[in-house]
Design an enzyme around this catalytic site. Structure first.
Site, short mmCIF file in Angstrom:
data_model
loop_
_atom_site.label_atom_id
_atom_site.label_comp_id
_atom_site.label_asym_id
_atom_site.label_seq_id
_atom_site.Cartn_x
_atom_site.Cartn_y
_atom_site.Cartn_z
N LYS A 65 6.18 20.62 12.12
CA LYS A 65 4.74 20.32 12.21
C LYS A 65 4.06 20.67 13.69
CE LYS A 65 4.17 17.74 8.16
NZ LYS A 65 3.70 16.51 7.34
N ALA A 123 8.93 7.91 13.78
CA ALA A 123 8.17 8.27 15.00
C ALA A 123 8.02 9.80 14.97
CB ALA A 123 8.69 7.85 16.22
N GLY A 124 8.16 10.57 13.91
CA GLY A 124 8.11 11.92 13.95
C GLY A 124 6.57 12.40 13.65
N TYR A 210 7.75 11.86 -1.69
CA TYR A 210 7.35 11.79 -3.12
C TYR A 210 8.43 12.36 -3.97
CZ TYR A 210 6.12 16.59 -2.13
OH TYR A 210 6.40 17.91 -1.48
P1 NDP Z 1 9.99 14.47 11.37
O1 NDP Z 1 11.26 15.41 11.29
O2 NDP Z 1 9.10 14.87 12.24
O3 NDP Z 1 10.51 12.94 11.83
C1 NDP Z 1 11.38 12.18 10.88
C2 NDP Z 1 11.35 10.77 11.37
O4 NDP Z 1 12.36 10.13 10.45
C3 NDP Z 1 11.75 10.39 12.82
O5 NDP Z 1 11.38 9.44 13.34
C4 NDP Z 1 13.59 10.13 12.55
O6 NDP Z 1 14.11 9.42 13.50
C5 NDP Z 1 13.18 9.61 11.26
N1 NDP Z 1 14.45 9.40 10.34
C6 NDP Z 1 15.26 10.44 9.91
N2 NDP Z 1 16.21 10.22 9.29
C7 NDP Z 1 16.31 8.81 9.24
C8 NDP Z 1 17.47 8.08 8.98
N3 NDP Z 1 18.51 8.10 7.97
N4 NDP Z 1 17.13 6.40 9.20
C9 NDP Z 1 16.00 6.06 9.97
N5 NDP Z 1 15.17 7.13 10.32
C10 NDP Z 1 15.39 8.34 10.21
O7 NDP Z 1 9.58 14.28 9.73
P2 NDP Z 1 7.97 14.24 9.18
O8 NDP Z 1 7.31 13.26 9.99
O9 NDP Z 1 7.50 15.58 9.29
O10 NDP Z 1 8.33 13.87 7.86
C11 NDP Z 1 8.70 12.59 7.57
C12 NDP Z 1 8.78 12.46 5.98
O11 NDP Z 1 7.33 12.31 5.51
C13 NDP Z 1 9.48 13.47 5.05
O12 NDP Z 1 10.23 12.69 4.11
C14 NDP Z 1 8.13 14.06 4.29
O13 NDP Z 1 8.58 14.72 3.03
C15 NDP Z 1 7.16 12.96 4.46
N6 NDP Z 1 6.21 13.53 4.27
C16 NDP Z 1 5.08 13.43 3.08
C17 NDP Z 1 3.80 13.71 2.86
C18 NDP Z 1 2.96 13.79 1.62
O14 NDP Z 1 1.91 14.34 1.60
N7 NDP Z 1 3.56 12.77 0.71
C19 NDP Z 1 2.99 14.63 3.85
C20 NDP Z 1 3.91 14.68 5.07
C21 NDP Z 1 5.52 14.24 5.04
P3 NDP Z 1 14.65 9.88 14.82
O15 NDP Z 1 13.51 10.05 15.79
O16 NDP Z 1 15.51 8.84 15.22
O17 NDP Z 1 15.40 11.14 14.63
#
Ligand code: NDP
Length: 265
Positions: A65, A123-124, A210
């Site tokens: 994104k 924080a993504g 989801y």
């Molecule tokens: P990003 O890759 O931008 O960010 C992922 C985040 O998750 C980071 O903060 C990362 O931490 C953290 N993370 C990943 N694995 C772990 C773990 N095992 N334990 C703890 N923290 C973890 O992803 P997005 O923000 O784009 O998406 C996140 C989620 O939201 C996805 O599952 C996606 O499917 C869902 N989503 C759902 C939507 C909907 O319409 N329902 C819309 C958009 C997203 P770190 O910084 O430490 O790596």
């Protein structure tokens, strides 16, 4: 007239319901278009792949994104506030970027009352959009993330930020999991003891994921906390995206009705 082609980009992308949601709207509302999925490993290839496939529009999911924001020629609306794009529409040879995730989420939590404080896990890209939206709605927003590096920009924007090492749980009205923990594995978004203590103090919880009951949602139900999964958020962002894809030719209420049906298929 040939069909317009749309796609969702992500990695992974095989789990995405977006093709089903958008295709059912196009079909039911007689809009000549088709929506597919594209697994993209390298986010910097987004723009060229979009044009190679002759797409008219796209949605973007994990982990591209922020790359999608960079791939656009022009950014409109809420996406400008957050630097994160989940919807791209082509206008001539220009790519226009939008963010429909945050409004989709507000739609999802409309039955949760009196939300004044929110803890965002992660924080993504999704966290960025939601936390900014909550801030604009006047809520008190705290972020908790596994690693420190992604939190720096949030602190600069005035958010309270913590890692697992320095977080002390207090009462929040809402806890939102925006991490991808639990998407492809059975991981919790934070250490179990810390998470349990935090959830016990909160009123509502929501997971952006989801299509499965995540360990986070399982824990919420064990602790009897009212919670929703990401399907409602997905619906909200999809309705708004479809409105942009059709150049607003399709009515929001018609899109919402047909898209909702696709959730029961
Ligand atoms: P990003 O890759 O931008 O960010 C992922 C985040 O998750 C980071 O903060 C990362 O931490 C953290 N993370 C990943 N694995 C772990 C773990 N095992 N334990 C703890 N923290 C973890 O992803 P997005 O923000 O784009 O998406 C996140 C989620 O939201 C996805 O599952 C996606 O499917 C869902 N989503 C759902 C939507 C909907 O319409 N329902 C819309 C958009 C997203 P770190 O910084 O430490 O790596």
């Amino acid at each position: 007239m040939s069909k317009k082609l749309f796609a969702i980009f992500g990695d992974p992308v095989s789990h995405s319901r977006s093709p089903l949601m958008h295709n059912s709207v196009f079909k039911k509302l007689n809009y000549k278009a088709c929506y597919t999925r594209v697994r993209l490993e390298d986010g910097t290839k987004l723009r060229e792949t979009f044009f190679d496939l002759k797409l008219y529009g796209a949605n973007i999911t994990v982990p591209h994104k922020e790359a999608a924001f960079k791939a656009c020629d022009e950014i409109r609306g809420f996406a400008k506030e957050v630097g994160v794009v989940n919807t791209i529409v082509r206008e001539g040879e220009k790519l226009i970027g939008y963010n429909t995730d945050a409004d989709g989420f507000m739609f999802a939590i409309k039955d949760f009352k009196n939300i004044r404080s929110v803890l965002v896990l992660g924080a993504g890209g999704t966290a960025k959009a939601l936390s900014k939206k909550f801030q604009l709605e006047g809520m008190d927003v705290t972020l908790l993330n596994r690693s420190e590096s992604r939190l720096v920009s949030y602190r600069e924007d005035g958010f309270k930020t913590f890692t697992f090492e320095d977080f002390k749980p207090i009462a929040y009205d809402l806890v939102v999991n925006t991490t991808s923990a639990g998407l492809q594995d059975e991981a919790y978004p934070a250490p179990l003891k810390l998470l349990t203590k935090t959830l016990k103090e909160c009123n509502y919880a929501a997971d952006a994921i989801y299509g499965k009951v995540t360990p986070f949602l399982k824990l919420c139900s064990e602790l009897k906390i009212e919670s929703i999964d990401g399907a409602k958020m997905l619906l909200g962002q999809g309705v708004l995206a479809s409105h942009y894809f059709s150049n607003k030719e399709l009515e929001l209420s018609d899109i919402e009705r047909e898209m909702k049906h696709s959730f029961s298929i």
